[in-house]
Design a protein around this motif. Structure first.
Motif, PDB file in Angstrom:
ATOM      1  N   LEU A   1      30.939 -27.547  28.924  1.00 28.62           N
ATOM      2  CA  LEU A   1      30.008 -28.556  29.440  1.00 28.62           C
ATOM      3  C   LEU A   1      29.830 -29.871  29.079  1.00 28.62           C
ATOM      4  CD1 LEU A   1      27.408 -25.678  29.133  1.00 28.62           C
ATOM      5  CD2 LEU A   1      28.109 -26.412  31.485  1.00 28.62           C
ATOM      6  N   ASP A   2      29.306 -30.752  29.849  1.00 31.30           N
ATOM      7  CA  ASP A   2      28.918 -32.132  29.480  1.00 31.30           C
ATOM      8  C   ASP A   2      27.747 -31.988  28.466  1.00 31.30           C
ATOM      9  OD1 ASP A   2      31.261 -33.116  30.731  1.00 31.30           O
ATOM     10  OD2 ASP A   2      30.404 -33.500  32.569  1.00 31.30           O
ATOM     11  N   ARG A   3      27.711 -32.982  27.883  1.00 34.79           N
ATOM     12  CA  ARG A   3      26.476 -33.158  26.786  1.00 34.79           C
ATOM     13  C   ARG A   3      25.236 -33.281  27.838  1.00 34.79           C
ATOM     14  NH1 ARG A   3      22.200 -33.111  25.835  1.00 34.79           N
ATOM     15  NH2 ARG A   3      21.025 -34.324  24.069  1.00 34.79           N
ATOM     16  N   SER A   4      25.322 -33.900  28.808  1.00 32.15           N
ATOM     17  CA  SER A   4      24.323 -34.157  30.089  1.00 32.15           C
ATOM     18  C   SER A   4      24.048 -32.827  30.788  1.00 32.15           C
ATOM     19  CB  SER A   4      24.716 -35.342  30.891  1.00 32.15           C
ATOM     20  OG  SER A   4      25.704 -34.836  31.688  1.00 32.15           O
ATOM     21  N   ASP A   5      24.621 -31.557  30.585  1.00 34.95           N
ATOM     22  CA  ASP A   5      24.361 -30.547  31.375  1.00 34.95           C
ATOM     23  C   ASP A   5      23.339 -29.648  30.788  1.00 34.95           C
ATOM     24  OD1 ASP A   5      26.435 -30.943  33.561  1.00 34.95           O
ATOM     25  OD2 ASP A   5      27.998 -30.081  32.306  1.00 34.95           O
ATOM     26  N   VAL A   6      23.178 -30.005  29.265  1.00 33.14           N
ATOM     27  CA  VAL A   6      22.400 -29.045  28.592  1.00 33.14           C
ATOM     28  C   VAL A   6      21.239 -29.998  28.116  1.00 33.14           C
ATOM     29  CG1 VAL A   6      22.299 -27.688  26.363  1.00 33.14           C
ATOM     30  CG2 VAL A   6      24.658 -28.131  27.692  1.00 33.14           C
ATOM     31  N   PHE A   7      20.043 -29.671  28.121  1.00 32.45           N
ATOM     32  CA  PHE A   7      18.639 -30.014  27.864  1.00 32.45           C
ATOM     33  C   PHE A   7      18.415 -29.470  26.277  1.00 32.45           C
ATOM     34  CE2 PHE A   7      14.401 -30.541  27.075  1.00 32.45           C
ATOM     35  CZ  PHE A   7      13.855 -31.650  27.981  1.00 32.45           C
ATOM     36  N   VAL A   8      18.394 -30.566  25.223  1.00 30.15           N
ATOM     37  CA  VAL A   8      18.253 -30.068  24.007  1.00 30.15           C
ATOM     38  C   VAL A   8      16.853 -30.902  23.091  1.00 30.15           C
ATOM     39  CG1 VAL A   8      19.473 -30.339  21.694  1.00 30.15           C
ATOM     40  CG2 VAL A   8      20.925 -30.217  23.608  1.00 30.15           C
ATOM     41  N   THR A   9      16.307 -29.869  22.870  1.00 30.19           N
ATOM     42  CA  THR A   9      14.962 -30.174  22.099  1.00 30.19           C
ATOM     43  C   THR A   9      15.109 -30.179  20.643  1.00 30.19           C
ATOM     44  OG1 THR A   9      13.713 -29.392  23.876  1.00 30.19           O
ATOM     45  CG2 THR A   9      12.493 -29.576  21.764  1.00 30.19           C
ATOM     46  N   SER A  10      14.815 -30.927  19.742  1.00 34.25           N
ATOM     47  CA  SER A  10      14.406 -30.530  18.428  1.00 34.25           C
ATOM     48  C   SER A  10      13.166 -31.170  17.861  1.00 34.25           C
ATOM     49  CB  SER A  10      15.623 -31.467  17.623  1.00 34.25           C
ATOM     50  OG  SER A  10      15.535 -30.888  16.307  1.00 34.25           O
TER      51      SER A  10
END
Ligand code: NAD
Length: 283
Positions: free
Chosen positions: A67-76
């Motif tokens: 996947l591309d970075r933009s395909d994954v929603f990341v929360t921290s």
């Protein structure tokens, strides 16, 4: 028909997948594998935190996926020892470095810590506003904020949090905080959605699950999403991660929704600490 996870619209114009994968208490050495598997199953939203010590492995799993970075929603989330603005800036830099990314989709204040830092979570929040202004945090929000904490941000800050991530499950409905969020455009994210496993042998839930031919975890996760909340159950067991993903191909009727909501035990149902008094910061 393709199986899709709905997006929830946030008050800043961004969207977040309603179902994600939580990585609290997943040891760093198994995190990359667990997240990689979740991405293969179809999860596109990962919930981590500085406190969990596994941001680097979350980033690694995303980079080594197809996947591309933009395909994954990341929360921290900002760790509790770093509420002072300069500490928060350094901590946020470290989060981006660990994830090896130049932006994060959502960054949260992990706990309000109203009895620490002279009760000043407002200047911490204004620092997160900075991260959003400079584009390195697409959305910013809070976690474990009670209604008075949210009211204070409304009075003293510019930006309304996009989300409030709080404990919610059938034994702890957290209705007052959820209602404030609904009234003010703050999306509720339900942490410990299956009460860290405590609801799994509840007789009412077992009865409903049996009638529907679903697992208790699926029924409870479905109840959350029908209430409009965002969830990210945690598991490292492949079958369970798969099972938790399959909650958008059945529905609970109103009477069943009400039976589950009626299991609320109020404060007695909390599994985690009360945010009004919780004040633990890392050594
Ligand atoms: P959870 O309610 O997701 O429960 C996790 C437990 O349930 C694990 O022991 C897991 O093995 C078990 N489980 C998961 N799916 C199952 C299934 N299908 N069948 C049987 N057992 C199953 O609790 P959690 O991990 O505490 O919460 C989820 C996520 O919420 C965390 O990973 C983290 O991302 C977030 N969280 C945030 C905060 C906060 O303060 N903001 C606090 C706790 C958790």
């Amino acid at each position: 028909m393709a199986y899709t996870i709905p997006d929830i619209s946030l008050n800043d114009g961004n969207t977040i997948p309603q179902l994600g994968f939580g990585v609290y208490q997943i040891a760093p050495k198994v995190t990359a594998e667990a997240v990689g598997r979740a991405l293969e199953i179809g999860y596109r939203h990962i919930d981590t935190a500085e406190m969990y010590g596994n941001e680097a492995e979350v980033g690694q799993a995303i980079r080594t996926s197809d996947l591309d970075r933009s395909d994954v929603f990341v929360t921290s989330k900002l760790n509790n020892g770093f509420h002072r603005p300069d500490d928060a800036r350094r901590a946020f830099d470290s989060t981006l470095e660990a994830l090896k990314t130049d932006y994060i989709d959502l960054f949260l204040i992990h706990w309000p810590l109203p009895t620490r830092y002279d009760g000043d979570f407002v200047s911490t929040w204004k620092t997160l506003e900075e991260f959003q202004r400079d584009g390195r945090a697409r959305s910013v929000g809070v976690s474990n904020f009670q209604v008075p904490h949210l009211e204070r941000l409304a009075a003293e800050a510019e930006v309304t949090p996009a989300v409030n991530q709080v404990e919610v499950h059938p034994y702890f409905g957290n209705e007052e905080v959820r209602a404030y969020g609904r009234a003010h455009g703050i999306a509720t994210e339900a942490w410990a959605p299956i009460a860290q496993g405590k609801v799994l042998d509840d007789p009412t839930l077992l009865d409903i699950a049996e009638q529907l031919g679903r697992s208790v975890a699926q029924v409870v996760l479905r109840w959350h999403v029908q209430r409009g909340d965002i969830v990210f159950p945690k598991s490292v067991t492949p079958e369970r991660v798969e099972e938790n993903f399959r909650i958008f191909d059945f529905e609970l009727d109103d009477a069943t929704m009400e039976r589950i909501t009626a299991l609320d035990r109020g404060e007695a149902g909390r599994q985690g600490p009360n945010p009004d008094t919780f004040d633990v910061i890392p050594a």
